[in-house]
Scaffold this active site. Sequence first.
Site, mmCIF file in Angstrom:
data_model
loop_
_atom_site.group_PDB
_atom_site.id
_atom_site.type_symbol
_atom_site.label_atom_id
_atom_site.label_comp_id
_atom_site.label_asym_id
_atom_site.label_seq_id
_atom_site.Cartn_x
_atom_site.Cartn_y
_atom_site.Cartn_z
ATOM 1 N N HIS A 1 -2.666 -19.528 18.911
ATOM 2 C CA HIS A 1 -1.939 -20.717 17.922
ATOM 3 C C HIS A 1 -1.466 -22.153 18.999
ATOM 4 O O HIS A 1 -2.644 -22.405 19.619
ATOM 5 C CB HIS A 1 -0.376 -20.125 18.651
ATOM 6 N N LYS B 1 2.829 -23.929 20.291
ATOM 7 C CA LYS B 1 3.483 -23.538 20.922
ATOM 8 C C LYS B 1 3.821 -23.841 22.181
ATOM 9 O O LYS B 1 3.243 -23.307 22.853
ATOM 10 C CB LYS B 1 2.646 -21.960 20.145
HETATM 11 P P1 NAD Z 1 9.207 -26.576 16.546
HETATM 12 O O1 NAD Z 1 9.335 -26.979 17.836
HETATM 13 O O2 NAD Z 1 8.444 -27.557 14.999
HETATM 14 O O3 NAD Z 1 10.900 -27.042 15.974
HETATM 15 C C1 NAD Z 1 12.178 -26.064 16.439
HETATM 16 C C2 NAD Z 1 13.351 -26.287 16.076
HETATM 17 O O4 NAD Z 1 14.305 -26.299 16.763
HETATM 18 C C3 NAD Z 1 13.384 -27.732 15.955
HETATM 19 O O5 NAD Z 1 14.020 -28.175 14.721
HETATM 20 C C4 NAD Z 1 14.502 -28.102 17.026
HETATM 21 O O6 NAD Z 1 14.748 -29.652 17.062
HETATM 22 C C5 NAD Z 1 15.396 -27.138 17.357
HETATM 23 N N1 NAD Z 1 16.318 -26.557 17.995
HETATM 24 C C6 NAD Z 1 15.847 -27.203 19.562
HETATM 25 N N2 NAD Z 1 16.487 -27.018 20.175
HETATM 26 C C7 NAD Z 1 17.972 -26.852 19.379
HETATM 27 C C8 NAD Z 1 19.154 -26.076 19.633
HETATM 28 N N3 NAD Z 1 19.526 -25.922 21.114
HETATM 29 N N4 NAD Z 1 19.942 -26.018 18.608
HETATM 30 C C9 NAD Z 1 19.365 -25.615 17.672
HETATM 31 N N5 NAD Z 1 18.383 -26.019 17.197
HETATM 32 C C10 NAD Z 1 17.573 -25.809 18.317
HETATM 33 O O7 NAD Z 1 8.984 -25.291 16.109
HETATM 34 P P2 NAD Z 1 8.530 -24.137 15.470
HETATM 35 O O8 NAD Z 1 6.687 -23.821 15.045
HETATM 36 O O9 NAD Z 1 9.055 -24.498 14.284
HETATM 37 O O10 NAD Z 1 8.850 -22.326 15.386
HETATM 38 C C11 NAD Z 1 10.189 -22.126 15.808
HETATM 39 C C12 NAD Z 1 9.891 -20.670 16.238
HETATM 40 O O11 NAD Z 1 9.212 -19.380 15.041
HETATM 41 C C13 NAD Z 1 9.232 -20.390 17.549
HETATM 42 O O12 NAD Z 1 10.290 -20.384 18.123
HETATM 43 C C14 NAD Z 1 8.630 -19.998 17.051
HETATM 44 O O13 NAD Z 1 7.311 -19.583 18.080
HETATM 45 C C15 NAD Z 1 8.608 -19.099 16.045
HETATM 46 N N6 NAD Z 1 7.918 -18.513 14.489
HETATM 47 C C16 NAD Z 1 7.967 -17.279 14.767
HETATM 48 C C17 NAD Z 1 7.013 -16.673 13.585
HETATM 49 C C18 NAD Z 1 7.674 -15.300 13.151
HETATM 50 O O14 NAD Z 1 7.173 -14.888 11.713
HETATM 51 N N7 NAD Z 1 8.342 -14.835 13.123
HETATM 52 C C19 NAD Z 1 6.153 -17.826 12.930
HETATM 53 C C20 NAD Z 1 6.294 -19.289 13.406
HETATM 54 C C21 NAD Z 1 6.668 -19.085 14.414
#
Ligand code: NAD
Length: 217
Positions: free
Chosen positions: A128, A132
Amino acid sequence: MKYGIIGYSGRMGQAIEELFSEAGYELVYQKDENGEKEIEKPEVIIDFSLKEAFSDTVRVIEEKEVPLVIGTTGLDEEDFTKLDQLAEKAPVIQSFNFSIGINILSELIKKVNQYVDQDWDIEISETHHRFKKDKPSGTAIMLGDLLDREVEMHSKRLGSEFGEHEVDFASTGEVLTLKHRAYSREAFTRGVLMSAEAILELEPGFYTFSQILSDQT
Ligand code: NAD
């Protein structure tokens, strides 16, 4: 549909908003690490944030009693117990991977698992992007759980890779490799859109994305 996003400013949050606005849906609630903004009560909330934000997500969903689609990774058993409790009031759809290809890969792994005995080595590798945070990926853990034994997992964090998962099955004479690669976040956002549309018709309960997918195919 009037929807909300927790993790709004993140990479996934932004990609979800883009696809949902193309579909004509209206963002009425948003939350990230800097706070929240509510225009009106959403019909569904989508959480793609971080494990650290999970207790706050639970509080928001309890308060609003709205359906939840959650893709945040790194959740543990205790978090899943919380999701089950939320699901008693309103439906919850959870997956560590909302891509259709990974869900097909899951079915293939279950099939291969029936043929390989202890003489076969099985290892899972995932790559990734450098941002990540969790390791191994939630998807690698989900794929590992489909096998009837513990397997080695290998993780790489490189550049801007969206997500690659490979499962190798090897005996002394041959190797079988199953591999999936997402080459844009659309791989996940399409499944999120499908889930948000489906959840409006669901009774309270806990559902996985693969259940939603198999109901639609
Ligand atoms: P990122 O770091 O770009 O975004 C994280 C977001 O969470 C940001 O908007 C941040 O402000 C917010 N955040 C942090 N602390 C917070 C809080 N206390 N309250 C509310 N919001 C808060 O991450 P990303 O690449 O967008 O990924 C987000 C999540 O999705 C990760 O856990 C990642 O592993 C997961 N993901 C899942 C899939 C899936 O298909 N299930 C696919 C891709 C990513």
